[in-house]
Design a protein around this motif. Structure first.
Motif, PDB file in Angstrom:
ATOM      1  N   GLY A 136       0.829  -1.190   0.000  1.00 47.32           N
ATOM      2  CA  GLY A 136       0.000   0.000   0.000  1.00 47.32           C
ATOM      3  C   GLY A 136       0.866   1.243   0.000  1.00 47.32           C
ATOM      4  N   SER A 137       0.687   2.098   0.987  1.00 49.24           N
ATOM      5  CA  SER A 137       1.464   3.339   1.058  1.00 49.24           C
ATOM      6  C   SER A 137       2.830   3.132   1.703  1.00 49.24           C
ATOM      7  CB  SER A 137       0.688   4.401   1.848  1.00 49.24           C
ATOM      8  OG  SER A 137       0.420   3.934   3.172  1.00 49.24           O
ATOM      9  N   SER A 138       3.095   1.946   2.221  1.00 47.32           N
ATOM     10  CA  SER A 138       4.404   1.653   2.804  1.00 47.32           C
ATOM     11  C   SER A 138       5.389   1.304   1.688  1.00 47.32           C
ATOM     12  CB  SER A 138       4.306   0.489   3.793  1.00 47.32           C
ATOM     13  OG  SER A 138       3.426   0.791   4.853  1.00 47.32           O
ATOM     14  N   SER A 139       6.667   1.206   2.041  1.00 47.39           N
ATOM     15  CA  SER A 139       7.666   0.909   1.021  1.00 47.39           C
ATOM     16  C   SER A 139       8.829   0.127   1.616  1.00 47.39           C
ATOM     17  CB  SER A 139       8.193   2.193   0.375  1.00 47.39           C
ATOM     18  OG  SER A 139       8.856   2.995   1.352  1.00 47.39           O
ATOM     19  N   VAL A 140       9.590  -0.503   0.741  1.00 44.62           N
ATOM     20  CA  VAL A 140      10.813  -1.208   1.127  1.00 44.62           C
ATOM     21  C   VAL A 140      11.927  -0.721   0.207  1.00 44.62           C
ATOM     22  CG1 VAL A 140       9.594  -3.259   1.949  1.00 44.62           C
ATOM     23  CG2 VAL A 140      10.326  -3.135  -0.446  1.00 44.62           C
ATOM     24  N   PRO A 141      13.187  -0.880   0.597  1.00 43.23           N
ATOM     25  CA  PRO A 141      14.286  -0.490  -0.296  1.00 43.23           C
ATOM     26  C   PRO A 141      14.245  -1.290  -1.594  1.00 43.23           C
ATOM     27  CG  PRO A 141      15.078  -0.852   1.944  1.00 43.23           C
ATOM     28  CD  PRO A 141      13.665  -1.355   1.912  1.00 43.23           C
ATOM     29  N   GLN A 142      14.771  -0.685  -2.649  1.00 43.71           N
ATOM     30  CA  GLN A 142      14.747  -1.333  -3.953  1.00 43.71           C
ATOM     31  C   GLN A 142      15.486  -2.665  -3.947  1.00 43.71           C
ATOM     32  OE1 GLN A 142      12.957  -0.101  -6.392  1.00 43.71           O
ATOM     33  NE2 GLN A 142      13.508  -1.523  -8.031  1.00 43.71           N
ATOM     34  N   TRP A 143      16.591  -2.752  -3.200  1.00 43.61           N
ATOM     35  CA  TRP A 143      17.346  -4.001  -3.177  1.00 43.61           C
ATOM     36  C   TRP A 143      16.500  -5.134  -2.600  1.00 43.61           C
ATOM     37  CZ3 TRP A 143      17.936  -6.615   1.328  1.00 43.61           C
ATOM     38  CH2 TRP A 143      17.885  -5.903   2.533  1.00 43.61           C
ATOM     39  N   PHE A 144      15.668  -4.812  -1.619  1.00 41.16           N
ATOM     40  CA  PHE A 144      14.827  -5.844  -1.000  1.00 41.16           C
ATOM     41  C   PHE A 144      13.720  -6.265  -1.962  1.00 41.16           C
ATOM     42  CE2 PHE A 144      11.459  -7.578   1.618  1.00 41.16           C
ATOM     43  CZ  PHE A 144      12.146  -8.348   2.550  1.00 41.16           C
ATOM     44  N   ASP A 145      13.121  -5.289  -2.628  1.00 40.69           N
ATOM     45  CA  ASP A 145      12.080  -5.561  -3.622  1.00 40.69           C
ATOM     46  C   ASP A 145      12.611  -6.473  -4.719  1.00 40.69           C
ATOM     47  OD1 ASP A 145       9.909  -5.463  -5.333  1.00 40.69           O
ATOM     48  OD2 ASP A 145       9.766  -3.297  -5.369  1.00 40.69           O
ATOM     49  N   GLU A 146      13.795  -6.142  -5.244  1.00 43.76           N
ATOM     50  CA  GLU A 146      14.385  -6.942  -6.320  1.00 43.76           C
ATOM     51  C   GLU A 146      14.832  -8.319  -5.815  1.00 43.76           C
ATOM     52  OE1 GLU A 146      14.311  -6.352  -9.390  1.00 43.76           O
ATOM     53  OE2 GLU A 146      13.816  -4.221  -9.454  1.00 43.76           O
ATOM     54  N   GLY A 147      15.419  -8.349  -4.627  1.00 46.83           N
ATOM     55  CA  GLY A 147      15.873  -9.626  -4.083  1.00 46.83           C
ATOM     56  C   GLY A 147      14.729 -10.583  -3.841  1.00 46.83           C
ATOM     57  N   LEU A 148      13.609 -10.070  -3.326  1.00 44.82           N
ATOM     58  CA  LEU A 148      12.443 -10.919  -3.092  1.00 44.82           C
ATOM     59  C   LEU A 148      11.883 -11.447  -4.404  1.00 44.82           C
ATOM     60  CD1 LEU A 148      10.451 -12.096  -1.038  1.00 44.82           C
ATOM     61  CD2 LEU A 148       9.067 -10.017  -1.306  1.00 44.82           C
ATOM     62  N   ALA A 149      11.872 -10.602  -5.435  1.00 43.17           N
ATOM     63  CA  ALA A 149      11.382 -11.030  -6.743  1.00 43.17           C
ATOM     64  C   ALA A 149      12.249 -12.146  -7.310  1.00 43.17           C
ATOM     65  CB  ALA A 149      11.333  -9.845  -7.710  1.00 43.17           C
ATOM     66  N   VAL A 150      13.556 -12.054  -7.091  1.00 42.70           N
ATOM     67  CA  VAL A 150      14.465 -13.110  -7.560  1.00 42.70           C
ATOM     68  C   VAL A 150      14.198 -14.407  -6.804  1.00 42.70           C
ATOM     69  CG1 VAL A 150      16.866 -13.877  -7.667  1.00 42.70           C
ATOM     70  CG2 VAL A 150      16.287 -11.543  -8.316  1.00 42.70           C
ATOM     71  N   VAL A 151      14.008 -14.303  -5.498  1.00 38.44           N
ATOM     72  CA  VAL A 151      13.752 -15.498  -4.686  1.00 38.44           C
ATOM     73  C   VAL A 151      12.434 -16.158  -5.083  1.00 38.44           C
ATOM     74  CG1 VAL A 151      13.271 -16.329  -2.354  1.00 38.44           C
ATOM     75  CG2 VAL A 151      15.125 -14.700  -2.726  1.00 38.44           C
ATOM     76  N   LEU A 152      11.390 -15.358  -5.248  1.00 39.73           N
ATOM     77  CA  LEU A 152      10.085 -15.924  -5.590  1.00 39.73           C
ATOM     78  C   LEU A 152      10.081 -16.541  -6.982  1.00 39.73           C
ATOM     79  CD1 LEU A 152       9.222 -14.543  -3.002  1.00 39.73           C
ATOM     80  CD2 LEU A 152       7.135 -13.780  -4.167  1.00 39.73           C
ATOM     81  N   SER A 153      10.875 -15.967  -7.894  1.00 41.48           N
ATOM     82  CA  SER A 153      10.935 -16.510  -9.255  1.00 41.48           C
ATOM     83  C   SER A 153      11.942 -17.645  -9.361  1.00 41.48           C
ATOM     84  CB  SER A 153      11.298 -15.406 -10.253  1.00 41.48           C
ATOM     85  OG  SER A 153      12.580 -14.880  -9.993  1.00 41.48           O
ATOM     86  N   ASP A 154      12.704 -17.875  -8.270  1.00 34.60           N
ATOM     87  CA  ASP A 154      13.694 -18.960  -8.241  1.00 34.60           C
ATOM     88  C   ASP A 154      14.623 -18.850  -9.445  1.00 34.60           C
ATOM     89  OD1 ASP A 154      14.801 -21.138  -6.949  1.00 34.60           O
ATOM     90  OD2 ASP A 154      13.610 -22.603  -8.042  1.00 34.60           O
ATOM     91  N   ASP A 155      15.124 -17.657  -9.678  1.00 32.68           N
ATOM     92  CA  ASP A 155      15.928 -17.370 -10.866  1.00 32.68           C
ATOM     93  C   ASP A 155      17.320 -17.995 -10.746  1.00 32.68           C
ATOM     94  OD1 ASP A 155      17.338 -16.210 -12.994  1.00 32.68           O
ATOM     95  OD2 ASP A 155      16.130 -14.379 -12.894  1.00 32.68           O
ATOM     96  N   PRO A 156      17.634 -18.975 -11.570  1.00 35.33           N
ATOM     97  CA  PRO A 156      18.925 -19.664 -11.460  1.00 35.33           C
ATOM     98  C   PRO A 156      20.117 -18.800 -11.857  1.00 35.33           C
ATOM     99  CG  PRO A 156      17.777 -20.389 -13.435  1.00 35.33           C
ATOM    100  CD  PRO A 156      16.806 -19.534 -12.663  1.00 35.33           C
ATOM    101  N   ARG A 157      19.876 -17.661 -12.470  1.00 31.31           N
ATOM    102  CA  ARG A 157      20.982 -16.761 -12.810  1.00 31.31           C
ATOM    103  C   ARG A 157      21.567 -16.125 -11.561  1.00 31.31           C
ATOM    104  NH1 ARG A 157      18.133 -12.621 -16.725  1.00 31.31           N
ATOM    105  NH2 ARG A 157      16.605 -12.825 -15.014  1.00 31.31           N
TER     106      ARG A 157
END
Length: 235
Positions: A136-157
Motif C-alpha cells: 500500500g502506502s508503505s515501502s521497502v528499499p529497492q534491493w529488497f524488492d528486487e531480491g524478493l522477486a528473484v527469490v520468488l521466481s527462483d531465478d537460477p541466474r
C-alpha cells in the motif's frame, strides 16, 4: 466565453493525453491496450495482435506458473494486474520497454517482452506487483524488492538451487554493502546487484522463517515500524 473555456479544456485534455502517450507509453498502454495493437486473450491479459496460438499458449503457461508461485508463497493473491505481452521487439519498444525482459508498473500491471515470456520473468514481475499491492502506502528499499522477486521466481541466474544449504552465489559479506547503496537499474547487472540482493533476501528469509516473515514485515511497516528495525542481516 463559455464556449471558449470548453474548447480550451478540450485542447488541454488532448495535449495532456499526447504528453502521457509520449512520456509514459506503458501507462497509456495499460489504459488502452487495443490502442497499442494488443488484443485480450483472457481477463486482464492482452497479447500482441497477430500472435500465433503457440505464442499465446506460451504467455498463458508463463502466467499460470507465476500465479502458482505467488499463491504458494503468500497463500493467495492481493493484486490483479493487467498484463501486456509482446511477441515482437517492435511491440515492446512501442510500449517503452527498452532493453528489459519485463517491467512491473506499480501494482497496476506488468509488461513482458518476447524474451520475458517465461515462468521466471513473469513470476519476477508479478512478485513486484504483488508486494506493492500488499505494501500500500508503505515501502521497502529497492534491493529488497528486487531480491524478493528473484527469490520468488527462483531465478537460477542469481540463486543457487533451493536444495543448496546456502543459496548465495557470492559471500554474504560482499552483498551486505548493497543495503546502504542506491539501486541503479543501469548498473545493477554489471555490479552483481541482483545476486547480491537475492543473497541478502534469501539469507534473511531463512533466518526469519519464510514465507510468514514477509506478511509480518508488511504488518510492521503498516504500523509505522521502520524497515531497518525489522530487517536486520548479519553474517
Amino acid at each position: 466565453m463559455r464556449r471558449l473555456l470548453i474548447a480550451l479544456l478540450i485542447a488541454l485534455t488532448i495535449i495532456a493525453a499526447a504528453v502521457l502517450v509520449l512520456a509514459f507509453p506503458s501507462v497509456a498502454a495499460l489504459a488502452c491496450p487495443r490502442c497499442y495493437n494488443l488484443s485480450q486473450t483472457r481477463p486482464q491479459v492482452y497479447v500482441e495482435r497477430g500472435a500465433t496460438d503457440a505464442q499465446r499458449e506460451t504467455v498463458t503457461s508463463a502466467l499460470s506458473a507465476a500465479d502458482t508461485a505467488i499463491r504458494a508463497f503468500y497463500g493467495g493473491r492481493a493484486a490483479d494486474p493487467r498484463v501486456l505481452a509482446c511477441v515482437t521487439d517492435a511491440c515492446y519498444q512501442r510500449l517503452g520497454g527498452g532493453g528489459s525482459k519485463g517491467i512491473a508498473i506499480l501494482n497496476r500491471g506488468l509488461m513482458l517482452s518476447p524474451d520475458g515470456l517465461t515462468p521466471v520473468i513473469a513470476t519476477h514481475e508479478l512478485a513486484h506487483v504483488e508486494l506493492h499491492a500488499r505494501l500500500g502506502s508503505s515501502s521497502v528499499p529497492q534491493w529488497f524488492d528486487e531480491g524478493l522477486a528473484v527469490v520468488l521466481s527462483d531465478d537460477p541466474r542469481y540463486l543457487a538451487p533451493a536444495t543448496a544449504p546456502n543459496r548465495c552465489l557470492l559471500p554474504l559479506s560482499e552483498a551486505l554493502p548493497l543495503t546502504t547503496q542506491p539501486w541503479n537499474l543501469d548498473t545493477a547487472a554489471a555490479s552483481n546487484a541482483y545476486p547480491k540482493a537475492a543473497c541478502l533476501v534469501s539469507h534473511w528469509l531463512a533466518a526469519s522463517g519464510s514465507p510468514p516473515a514477509i506478511p509480518t514485515l508488511i504488518a510492521a511497516l503498516h504500523s509505522g515500524t521502520p524497515f531497518s528495525t525489522v530487517v536486520t542481516i548479519t553474517p
